[in-house]
Design a protein around this motif. Structure first.
Motif, short mmCIF file in Angstrom:
data_model
loop_
_atom_site.label_atom_id
_atom_site.label_comp_id
_atom_site.label_asym_id
_atom_site.label_seq_id
_atom_site.Cartn_x
_atom_site.Cartn_y
_atom_site.Cartn_z
N MET A 121 87.55 22.95 64.01
CA MET A 121 86.45 23.86 63.66
C MET A 121 85.36 23.11 62.90
O MET A 121 84.20 23.44 63.01
N ASP A 181 89.06 21.68 58.97
CA ASP A 181 89.44 23.04 59.40
C ASP A 181 89.82 22.99 60.88
O ASP A 181 89.02 22.56 61.72
N GLN A 200 93.63 25.02 57.18
CA GLN A 200 92.65 24.27 56.40
C GLN A 200 93.38 23.19 55.61
O GLN A 200 94.34 23.48 54.90
N MET A 233 87.63 33.29 51.65
CA MET A 233 86.71 32.69 52.61
C MET A 233 87.45 32.30 53.89
O MET A 233 86.95 32.49 55.00
N LEU A 234 88.66 31.76 53.72
CA LEU A 234 89.44 31.36 54.91
C LEU A 234 89.80 32.59 55.74
O LEU A 234 89.73 32.58 56.97
N ASP A 239 88.10 35.40 55.93
CA ASP A 239 86.89 35.85 56.61
C ASP A 239 86.59 34.97 57.81
O ASP A 239 86.21 35.44 58.89
N GLN A 240 86.78 33.66 57.61
CA GLN A 240 86.55 32.71 58.70
C GLN A 240 87.53 32.98 59.84
O GLN A 240 87.15 33.00 61.02
N SER A 258 86.67 36.09 62.02
CA SER A 258 85.68 35.93 63.10
C SER A 258 86.18 34.96 64.16
O SER A 258 86.00 35.18 65.35
N THR A 259 86.86 33.90 63.74
CA THR A 259 87.32 32.89 64.72
C THR A 259 88.42 33.43 65.60
O THR A 259 88.46 33.17 66.80
#
Lengths: 272, 203
Positions: free
Chosen positions: A90, A132, A142, A261-262, A264-265, A268-269
């Motif tokens: 990523m 990532d 991560q 944050m991870l 949320d990432q 979407s991913t």
């Protein structure tokens, strides 16, 4: 011939009742549906054990040859059909480099990294950088700077559904996606094994011991050779080098931010 | 792969699986899709639960359950429409588990792959009511499963078939190929070992 029992002790009665009240484990619905389809259609009899052709007796070696060929084909085809998605990059933050399987890859040569992302390969991320990775639909991983860890295998469609990462030092974070259902994920440090079923969490291995931080869900932390403890959502807990558990504490704000944050990432991913 | 003959009419045990409708068995033998569908629905969850408890490993239980249904499908013509197929399925399932126990890979792995929870993935606390209670229940069940996993295979079979599946000792003896007294002895030893292992958990 009686089915009664000699007098049981109180502990034996309790053990018997505990066993009788165990809930029934349920299978992964996707596995159940697939197996049912194969069973009803009759295709269950096809894939795992190819039928050997009957050949004239005067050439018995042909039967062995056909059997060997079929077995060789199955050895090649079954793992191919079973294989899951491949790890993808990523992003790499920071100056790099990254060492994968002992080979150094500079930050500007990151395009060559996916080809080296094989199961159980050792990855070292240099200080000040962060790597990532994503296993499409399954999980985001991560790896922070100063970390040395192995890459978990991509889970198979039918078997080999255990993802396991060995963490030598540093920090790894995971967040799981919709295709994770029925898969097991474990992070093994020198002190313990953290097992999860679906969650967002981090494992840190440092000079004090292993710290497991759980943002969502729950993680069972099992010291090597001892009984485990469940680490609950919103808490973190250290397992010290000597083998003792430190008291569970609320997640530090910085870790809440990083794992949030991870998550949320991953939302979407992994299209959760 | 033959159904064991316990010398008694089917369906007289105090426990075990409920019988499959006899009128459908002939259609199962003929591999009619609707009948196979009913057969699968009737037995799948029961076979999986038994295998998962015997092996203590959900992933391996899936592999073995698949093997059980593959064996069943291959030998459907051996089904006797006049008899309950449950003993046959118990035999196929327990034999498949024994094959796993004998494998070197299982002996190496079993110390680190317990059944991680009961009834599906660990719940996400944010979306499930009463997560604390569910976790504690799952934790207790996990400890019980770990104690079962530590038993020798023959004791594990004896105690699970008797107390978890509800089969009487004679039926357990028939399925495991020993006499009634031996089945009882295995059960008693298993229960004693479980009681010792679980004293702290259940006390």
């Amino acid at each position: 011939m009686t089915d009664g029992h000699d007098e049981l002790t109180r502990d034996e009665i309790r053990a018997r009742e505990a066993l009788r009240s165990l809930p029934a484990p349920t299978a992964d619905p996707a596995f159940r549906a697939r197996l049912k389809g194969d069973f009803v259609r009759g295709t269950i009899a096809e894939a795992p054990a190819p039928r050997v052709l009957e050949l004239p007796r005067r050439w018995p070696w042909l039967g062995w040859a056909a059997g060997a060929a079929a077995a060789a084909a199955a050895l090649v085809l079954v793992p191919l059909l079973n294989s899951g998605p491949r790890w993808q990059v990523m992003g790499l933050e920071g100056p790099g480099p990254v060492r994968v399987g002992g080979r150094e890859i500079a930050a500007d040569a990151i395009a060559g990294l996916p080809a080296r992302l094989r199961a159980s390969v050792w990855i070292e991320v240099s200080a000040g950088s962060q790597l990532d990775l994503v296993l499409p639909g399954v999980a985001v991983m991560q790896i922070t700077g100063g970390t040395t860890a192995t890459l978990p295998a991509s889970p198979g469609r039918w078997y080999g559904r255990l993802m396991e990462s060995s963490l030598e030092r540093g920090e790894v974070r995971f967040s799981t996606g919709p295709a994770f259902e029925g898969v097991r994920l474990a992070v093994v440090t020198r002190e313990a094994r953290a097992e999860v079923v679906g969650t967002t969490f981090a494992v840190v291995s440092d000079s004090i011991g292993s710290c497991t931080c759980v943002f969502e869900g729950a993680v069972r932390l099992v010291p090597h050779g001892a009984a485990g403890e469940v680490i609950r959502e919103g808490t973190h807990r250290y397992l010290l080098r000597g083998g003792a558990f430190a008291r569970a504490e609320p997640l530090p704000p910085m870790e809440v931010m990083k794992l949030g944050m991870l998550r949320d990432q991953a939302d979407s991913t992994l299209q959760r | 792969l033959t159904a064991p003959d316990s010398g008694r009419p089917a369906g007289v045990d105090r426990g075990g699986w409920p019988p499959f409708p006899r009128e459908l068995l002939e259609r199962v033998r003929r591999r009619e899709p609707e009948a196979l569908d009913s057969f699968f629905e009737h037995y799948f969850d029961r076979v999986f639960a038994l295998v998962a408890r015997l092996l203590g490993d959900r992933t391996r239980a899936e592999d073995v359950t698949q093997e059980v249904f593959l064996n069943v499908h291959r030998h459907l013509e051996r089904l006797d429409p006049a008899r309950d197929p449950a003993p046959w399925l118990y035999t196929v399932a327990t034999n498949a588990c024994r094959d796993v126990w004998r494998s070197g890979a299982f002996k190496l792995e079993r110390r680190s792959v317990p059944v991680e929870d009961e009834g599906g993935p660990l719940p996400l606390a944010s979306s499930t009511p009463g997560p604390e209670r569910e976790l504690l229940t799952a934790e207790r069940a996990r400890r019980v499963q770990e104690a079962i996993d530590r038993l020798p295979p023959e004791q594990r079979e004896a105690v699970l078939l008797h107390d978890y599946e509800g089969l009487d000792h004679q039926r357990v003896a028939d399925l495991t190929g020993v006499n009634h007294a031996a089945a009882r002895k295995r059960y008693s030893r298993a229960l004693r070992a479980l009681a010792a292992s679980l004293k702290d958990v259940l006390g």
